[in-house]
Design a protein around this motif. Structure first.
Motif, PDB file in Angstrom:
ATOM      1  N   PHE A 157      46.212  71.055  44.940  1.00 22.58           N
ATOM      2  CA  PHE A 157      45.809  69.360  45.651  1.00 22.58           C
ATOM      3  C   PHE A 157      45.413  69.396  46.737  1.00 22.58           C
ATOM      4  N   SER A 158      44.845  67.798  47.329  1.00 25.06           N
ATOM      5  CA  SER A 158      44.280  67.571  48.336  1.00 25.06           C
ATOM      6  C   SER A 158      44.933  67.635  49.598  1.00 25.06           C
ATOM      7  N   ASP A 159      46.398  67.680  49.639  1.00 25.72           N
ATOM      8  CA  ASP A 159      46.727  67.347  50.009  1.00 25.72           C
ATOM      9  C   ASP A 159      47.797  68.343  50.470  1.00 25.72           C
ATOM     10  N   ALA A 160      48.606  68.863  51.651  1.00 22.42           N
ATOM     11  CA  ALA A 160      49.127  70.243  52.131  1.00 22.42           C
ATOM     12  C   ALA A 160      50.582  69.739  51.831  1.00 22.42           C
ATOM     13  N   ALA A 161      51.007  68.290  51.194  1.00 22.72           N
ATOM     14  CA  ALA A 161      52.150  68.222  51.083  1.00 22.72           C
ATOM     15  C   ALA A 161      52.832  67.691  49.361  1.00 22.72           C
ATOM     16  N   PHE A 162      51.339  68.732  48.890  1.00 20.16           N
ATOM     17  CA  PHE A 162      51.663  68.542  47.291  1.00 20.16           C
ATOM     18  C   PHE A 162      51.763  67.952  46.594  1.00 20.16           C
ATOM     19  N   SER A 163      51.406  67.040  46.673  1.00 19.98           N
ATOM     20  CA  SER A 163      51.240  65.540  46.057  1.00 19.98           C
ATOM     21  C   SER A 163      50.197  65.006  45.642  1.00 19.98           C
ATOM     22  N   LEU A 185      44.865  67.901  42.613  1.00 21.69           N
ATOM     23  CA  LEU A 185      43.358  67.601  41.781  1.00 21.69           C
ATOM     24  C   LEU A 185      43.066  68.451  40.689  1.00 21.69           C
ATOM     25  N   PHE A 186      43.919  69.527  40.330  1.00 21.75           N
ATOM     26  CA  PHE A 186      43.493  70.652  38.789  1.00 21.75           C
ATOM     27  C   PHE A 186      44.839  71.041  38.702  1.00 21.75           C
ATOM     28  N   ASP A 187      44.753  70.782  37.418  1.00 20.03           N
ATOM     29  CA  ASP A 187      46.462  71.050  36.926  1.00 20.03           C
ATOM     30  C   ASP A 187      45.929  72.047  35.320  1.00 20.03           C
ATOM     31  N   THR A 188      46.943  73.071  35.422  1.00 22.60           N
ATOM     32  CA  THR A 188      47.132  73.518  33.922  1.00 22.60           C
ATOM     33  C   THR A 188      47.271  73.240  32.539  1.00 22.60           C
ATOM     34  N   ARG A 189      48.395  72.493  33.198  1.00 15.13           N
ATOM     35  CA  ARG A 189      48.935  71.831  31.680  1.00 15.13           C
ATOM     36  C   ARG A 189      47.987  71.358  30.812  1.00 15.13           C
ATOM     37  N   ASP A 190      48.253  71.625  29.668  1.00 14.36           N
ATOM     38  CA  ASP A 190      47.338  70.653  28.645  1.00 14.36           C
ATOM     39  C   ASP A 190      48.045  69.291  28.935  1.00 14.36           C
ATOM     40  N   ALA A 191      46.868  68.315  28.758  1.00 12.77           N
ATOM     41  CA  ALA A 191      47.286  66.641  29.308  1.00 12.77           C
ATOM     42  C   ALA A 191      47.535  67.087  27.741  1.00 12.77           C
ATOM     43  N   VAL A 192      47.281  66.747  26.807  1.00 17.21           N
ATOM     44  CA  VAL A 192      47.317  65.649  25.542  1.00 17.21           C
ATOM     45  C   VAL A 192      49.465  66.066  25.070  1.00 17.21           C
ATOM     46  N   THR A 193      49.651  68.053  25.653  1.00 18.42           N
ATOM     47  CA  THR A 193      50.482  68.365  24.474  1.00 18.42           C
ATOM     48  C   THR A 193      52.112  68.587  25.779  1.00 18.42           C
TER      49      THR A 193
END
Length: 298
Positions: free
Chosen positions: A85-91, A94-102
């Motif tokens: 995340f770009s902020d300290a509030a976890f909101s 910026l990056f996510d390992t979860r598959d965006a399609v499935t």
């Protein structure tokens, strides 16, 4: 050719971690320090509806190109999700390992074997992962290569029961020995010039009068001698700086081929440098060097 990385300057060391869901006897902050055997332990194992969460925020925004979990007790069929995340509030993600399609999270263990290596009715036939009796031979590490982001916080979501390496039995908690997030030096390795990834047993052979032989078991470790015969001068300078920072006592993470999840599991590890770093001047734009790294196992 392969694209390898060496990571140092773990930013999780100075992060403020959330202790929610972790045992007071083995808090989440245990995952910020070595030795690996000083693990953080969750109060219960993560589930789809209620994953085990390891998260924290940094004291500044840092460039991140690698993140990992070491010496976990996660099973091969377990799943994980990493978000930066770009902020300290976890909101702001910026990056996510979860598959965006499935919408599917990554498995702890990738498929390691070609179908020709698998045996009919074997327990690993469908997933192609390690045979159960072999899994305990490897530390259950998780490696994530990240496109460059400047992150202020991180969150791991872990789903699946843990296991006892000594017995193979399921346990109702998750353990993490060490968590990592940092930038890295990334470079192209030309294996045509040699190099090796090795397994080094530390068993001690004892010989008795009369010709008897017995072996005192030890704890083996992986090692790598990384050939860098022709790398850019910029990479050579970066590796020289890294070598000065970490010397022989600070940990680094070595990944031999970021394009292969199989190679990352088998041959990637957390370790320490060995031998001197010597840079060879090849041409005005190209350097050469060799780096030796030994695995940290405890």
């Amino acid at each position: 050719m392969a694209n390898g990385i060496i990571a140092d300057r773990n930013r999780v060391l100075t992060a403020v971690v959330d202790e929610s869901g972790w045992s007071t006897a083995a808090p989440a902050s245990n995952a910020q320090v070595l030795p690996l055997k000083l693990t953080a332990r969750s109060t219960v194992a993560g589930t789809d509806g209620s994953p085990t969460v390891l998260r924290g925020y940094f004291d500044a925004r840092y460039p991140i190109t690698y993140a990992g979990l070491f010496k976990t007790n996660l099973k091969q069929s377990g799943r994980y999700r990493l978000r930066l995340f770009s902020d300290a509030a976890f909101s702001d993600v910026l990056f996510d390992t979860r598959d965006a399609v499935t919408g599917v999270d990554r498995r702890v263990m990738p498929s390691l074997y070609d179908w020709r290596q698998l045996r009919y009715a074997a327990p690993n036939l469908l997933r192609g992962d390690l045979p159960p009796e072999d899994y305990a031979l490897y530390p259950s590490n998780v490696h994530v290569v990240v496109p460059l982001v400047r992150a202020a916080s991180f969150q791991w979501d872990i789903v699946g029961s843990g296991f006892d390496p000594a017995t193979g039995d399921d346990v109702d908690f998750n353990e993490v020995g060490y968590a990592w997030a940092s930038d890295s030096v990334q470079f192209e390795i030309n294996y045509a010039y040699g190099g090796n990834d090795g397994w080094n047993p530390t068993d001690e052979i004892k010989r008795t009068p009369g010709g008897g032989v017995y072996v005192e078991p030890g704890v083996g470790y992986r090692s790598s001698e990384i050939p860098l015969d022709y790398i850019t001068k910029l990479d050579g300078d970066s590796l020289f700086d890294l070598s000065k920072r970490v010397s022989w006592n600070q940990p680094v993470v070595w990944l031999p081929n970021v394009d292969s999840a199989q190679d990352l599991f088998r041959y990637g590890f957390i370790g320490q440098r060995r031998d001197s770093f010597k840079k060879t001047w090849k041409t005005y734009q190209l350097d050469g060097a060799t780096i030796q790294i030994e695995e940290i196992t405890t």
